[in-house]
Design a protein around this motif. Structure first.
Motif, PDB file in Angstrom:
ATOM      1  N   ASP A 141       0.885  -1.135   0.398  1.00  0.00           N
ATOM      2  CA  ASP A 141       0.105   0.370  -0.023  1.00  0.00           C
ATOM      3  C   ASP A 141       1.197   1.610  -0.089  1.00  0.00           C
ATOM      4  O   ASP A 141       0.769   2.340   0.491  1.00  0.00           O
ATOM      5  N   PHE A 142       2.198   1.292  -0.453  1.00  0.00           N
ATOM      6  CA  PHE A 142       2.520   2.119  -0.920  1.00  0.00           C
ATOM      7  C   PHE A 142       2.163   3.524  -1.428  1.00  0.00           C
ATOM      8  O   PHE A 142       1.650   3.177  -2.430  1.00  0.00           O
ATOM      9  N   VAL A 143       2.890   4.455  -1.114  1.00  0.00           N
ATOM     10  CA  VAL A 143       1.568   6.504  -1.617  1.00  0.00           C
ATOM     11  C   VAL A 143       3.083   6.921  -2.038  1.00  0.00           C
ATOM     12  O   VAL A 143       3.930   6.547  -1.979  1.00  0.00           O
ATOM     13  N   GLY A 144       2.822   6.492  -3.282  1.00  0.00           N
ATOM     14  CA  GLY A 144       4.409   6.913  -4.277  1.00  0.00           C
ATOM     15  C   GLY A 144       3.244   9.182  -5.640  1.00  0.00           C
ATOM     16  O   GLY A 144       2.390   8.041  -6.166  1.00  0.00           O
ATOM     17  N   VAL A 145       4.398   9.638  -4.879  1.00  0.00           N
ATOM     18  CA  VAL A 145       3.937  10.979  -6.196  1.00  0.00           C
ATOM     19  C   VAL A 145       4.922  10.911  -7.817  1.00  0.00           C
ATOM     20  O   VAL A 145       5.545  10.089  -7.587  1.00  0.00           O
ATOM     21  N   TRP A 146       4.714  11.192  -8.330  1.00  0.00           N
ATOM     22  CA  TRP A 146       5.547  11.808  -9.002  1.00  0.00           C
ATOM     23  C   TRP A 146       6.746  11.384  -9.227  1.00  0.00           C
ATOM     24  O   TRP A 146       6.660  12.857  -8.725  1.00  0.00           O
ATOM     25  N   HIS A 147       7.599  10.844  -9.917  1.00  0.00           N
ATOM     26  CA  HIS A 147       9.300  11.074  -9.502  1.00  0.00           C
ATOM     27  C   HIS A 147       9.818   9.806 -11.126  1.00  0.00           C
ATOM     28  O   HIS A 147       9.289   9.181 -11.868  1.00  0.00           O
ATOM     29  N   LYS A 148      11.715  10.035 -10.952  1.00  0.00           N
ATOM     30  CA  LYS A 148      12.140   9.954 -11.804  1.00  0.00           C
ATOM     31  C   LYS A 148      12.964   9.107 -10.675  1.00  0.00           C
ATOM     32  O   LYS A 148      13.291   9.138  -9.868  1.00  0.00           O
ATOM     33  N   ASP A 149      13.483   7.978 -11.204  1.00  0.00           N
ATOM     34  CA  ASP A 149      14.328   6.856  -9.928  1.00  0.00           C
ATOM     35  C   ASP A 149      15.944   7.154 -10.105  1.00  0.00           C
ATOM     36  O   ASP A 149      16.665   6.964 -11.308  1.00  0.00           O
ATOM     37  N   VAL A 150      16.035   8.054  -9.489  1.00  0.00           N
ATOM     38  CA  VAL A 150      17.725   8.674  -9.571  1.00  0.00           C
ATOM     39  C   VAL A 150      17.504   8.464  -7.331  1.00  0.00           C
ATOM     40  O   VAL A 150      17.550   8.504  -7.044  1.00  0.00           O
ATOM     41  N   LEU A 151      18.838   8.390  -7.434  1.00  0.00           N
ATOM     42  CA  LEU A 151      19.794   8.385  -6.451  1.00  0.00           C
ATOM     43  C   LEU A 151      19.681   9.794  -5.838  1.00  0.00           C
ATOM     44  O   LEU A 151      19.809  11.183  -6.561  1.00  0.00           O
ATOM     45  N   ARG A 152      18.728   9.682  -4.187  1.00  0.00           N
ATOM     46  CA  ARG A 152      18.501  11.034  -3.779  1.00  0.00           C
ATOM     47  C   ARG A 152      19.491  10.799  -2.450  1.00  0.00           C
ATOM     48  O   ARG A 152      20.070   9.893  -2.142  1.00  0.00           O
ATOM     49  N   GLY A 153      18.655  12.229  -1.689  1.00  0.00           N
ATOM     50  CA  GLY A 153      19.245  12.757  -0.635  1.00  0.00           C
ATOM     51  C   GLY A 153      20.706  12.427  -0.161  1.00  0.00           C
ATOM     52  O   GLY A 153      22.127  12.672  -1.004  1.00  0.00           O
ATOM     53  N   ASN A 154      21.237  11.422   0.847  1.00  0.00           N
ATOM     54  CA  ASN A 154      22.515  10.999   1.225  1.00  0.00           C
ATOM     55  C   ASN A 154      23.529  10.040   0.514  1.00  0.00           C
ATOM     56  O   ASN A 154      24.630  10.188   0.556  1.00  0.00           O
ATOM     57  N   VAL A 155      22.347   9.815  -0.482  1.00  0.00           N
ATOM     58  CA  VAL A 155      23.510   8.743  -1.771  1.00  0.00           C
ATOM     59  C   VAL A 155      23.354   9.425  -2.775  1.00  0.00           C
ATOM     60  O   VAL A 155      23.884   8.377  -3.536  1.00  0.00           O
ATOM     61  N   ALA A 156      23.081  10.499  -2.733  1.00  0.00           N
ATOM     62  CA  ALA A 156      23.264  11.457  -4.410  1.00  0.00           C
ATOM     63  C   ALA A 156      24.171  11.246  -4.679  1.00  0.00           C
ATOM     64  O   ALA A 156      24.726  11.218  -5.734  1.00  0.00           O
ATOM     65  N   LYS A 157      24.978  11.133  -3.861  1.00  0.00           N
ATOM     66  CA  LYS A 157      27.050  11.372  -3.928  1.00  0.00           C
ATOM     67  C   LYS A 157      27.758  10.639  -5.247  1.00  0.00           C
ATOM     68  O   LYS A 157      28.372  10.895  -6.090  1.00  0.00           O
ATOM     69  N   TYR A 158      26.360   9.689  -4.526  1.00  0.00           N
ATOM     70  CA  TYR A 158      27.287   7.682  -5.583  1.00  0.00           C
ATOM     71  C   TYR A 158      27.461   8.499  -7.585  1.00  0.00           C
ATOM     72  O   TYR A 158      28.117   8.062  -8.014  1.00  0.00           O
TER      73      TYR A 158
END
Length: 339
Positions: A141-158
């Motif tokens: 029952d995952f609530v999901g908004v519109w997005h593209k799957d890229v690394l985010r937040g603390n792991v975006a550096k990779y």
């Protein structure tokens, strides 16, 4: 006084409703036919065409319903058994990050190695080397908004390289997410929603309109993870549970290496948090359900473009990261569909 406050609230609600209407994402006028029967004549070429042009494909009947029912039993027991063990998400619903690492999902270990799945992946990658990108999770029952799957937040550096530009060897980003819905969605819009062709664009082309997919148990949806997509924002407390399993595979190159490093760290961090967040049935789960229902209602009321500004904030940072003149360090990857 109270009358003034009520009028202000009424005007705010009216403004929000008008804004939500004006900024809604319309449905696509002519949805492309991306449904392909697994094993039918010419199905591999149809998959490649749909992925290249539209960014996604709906594969009919890749698994028997009985096998999917077994996967559903595992997911439902973990998410909604006694106690609830899945990770409660801040924006609603539950997730099981890195489910393949958990003993409770030993009965699903066959999924990323399945020969039928790899027939699909061989068609998608058209004979080029690919590998498991370590991305695996369960949504409940995952609530999901519109997005593209890229690394985010603390792991975006990779994610060192822009995923919309080639590297110095001419290699391109090519990572596919493969989703198995564990119930039928033939008559509802509670499964995946996508904007066709948006995988080749940095921004979300709202004017194109969205397409709601209608997979049945035994089908799978494969899509380029740069595709603008959304789940369901409605959290149904009384429903039977809207569950999915997903795994990610990428072309054997630096783009997949970078994504995998960030994904492994993200999944390990979230899984550690999940293992400490067990919820016994009773008041805690009732409060969680009430919270998710309210969150879903709020997210449904807000303009999708506004939510997307936050969910895709890291996408805008990619433009200056072209690796067309940068050599990858230590990005050797295994061949073919090795896990």
């Amino acid at each position: 006084g109270g009358g003034l406050c009520r009028r202000i609230l009424l005007l705010a609600a009216l403004a929000l409703a008008v804004g939500r209407f004006l900024l809604r994402c319309p449905s696509h006028e002519s949805p492309p036919d991306v449904a392909v029967a697994f094993g039918s004549e010419g199905w591999e070429e149809a998959v490649r065409h749909n992925l290249a042009v539209h960014g996604y494909a709906h594969i009919l009947g890749i698994l028997p319903r009985s096998e999917v029912a077994g996967l559903r039993t595992l997911a439902d027991g973990y998410c909604y058994g006694e106690p609830r063990r899945a990770l409660p998400l801040s924006y609603g619903g539950y997730s099981v990050p890195g489910f393949l690492d958990l003993p409770e999902f030993a009965g699903a270990a066959w999924l990323p190695k399945d020969a039928r799945l790899h027939r699909l992946l061989e068609a998608a990658f058209n004979g080029t080397s690919y590998r498991f990108a370590s991305h695996n999770d369960v949504g409940c029952d995952f609530v999901g908004v519109w997005h593209k799957d890229v690394l985010r937040g603390n792991v975006a550096k990779y994610q060192e390289c822009d995923v919309w530009s080639p590297d110095m060897k001419g290699e391109q980003h090519e990572i596919y997410k493969v989703m198995f819905y564990l119930q039928d969605h033939e008559h509802d819009e509670q499964a995946l929603k996508v904007i066709p062709g948006s995988h080749v664009m940095r921004s979300t082309p709202w004017e194109k309109g969205y397409v709601a997919l209608h997979p049945r148990m035994g089908d799978t949806v494969i899509f380029d993870q740069r595709l603008s997509h959304a789940g369901n924002t409605y959290y149904d407390v009384f429903g039977p549970g809207r569950l999915f399993m997903q795994v990610g595979f990428g072309r054997a190159n630096r783009f997949t290496d970078e994504f995998e490093r960030g994904t492994v760290e993200r999944q390990q961090t979230l899984q550690a948090r999940m293992l400490k967040s067990t919820q016994p049935r009773g008041l805690p789960t009732l409060l969680a359900d009430a919270k998710f229902t309210l969150l879903g209602a709020v997210l449904s009321a807000l303009p999708p473009q506004l939510l997307n500004k936050f969910s895709d904030a890291d996408v805008t940072k990619h433009e200056g990261r072209s690796c067309s003149g940068v050599q990858s360090a230590g990005s050797a990857a295994p061949k073919g569909g090795e896990l």
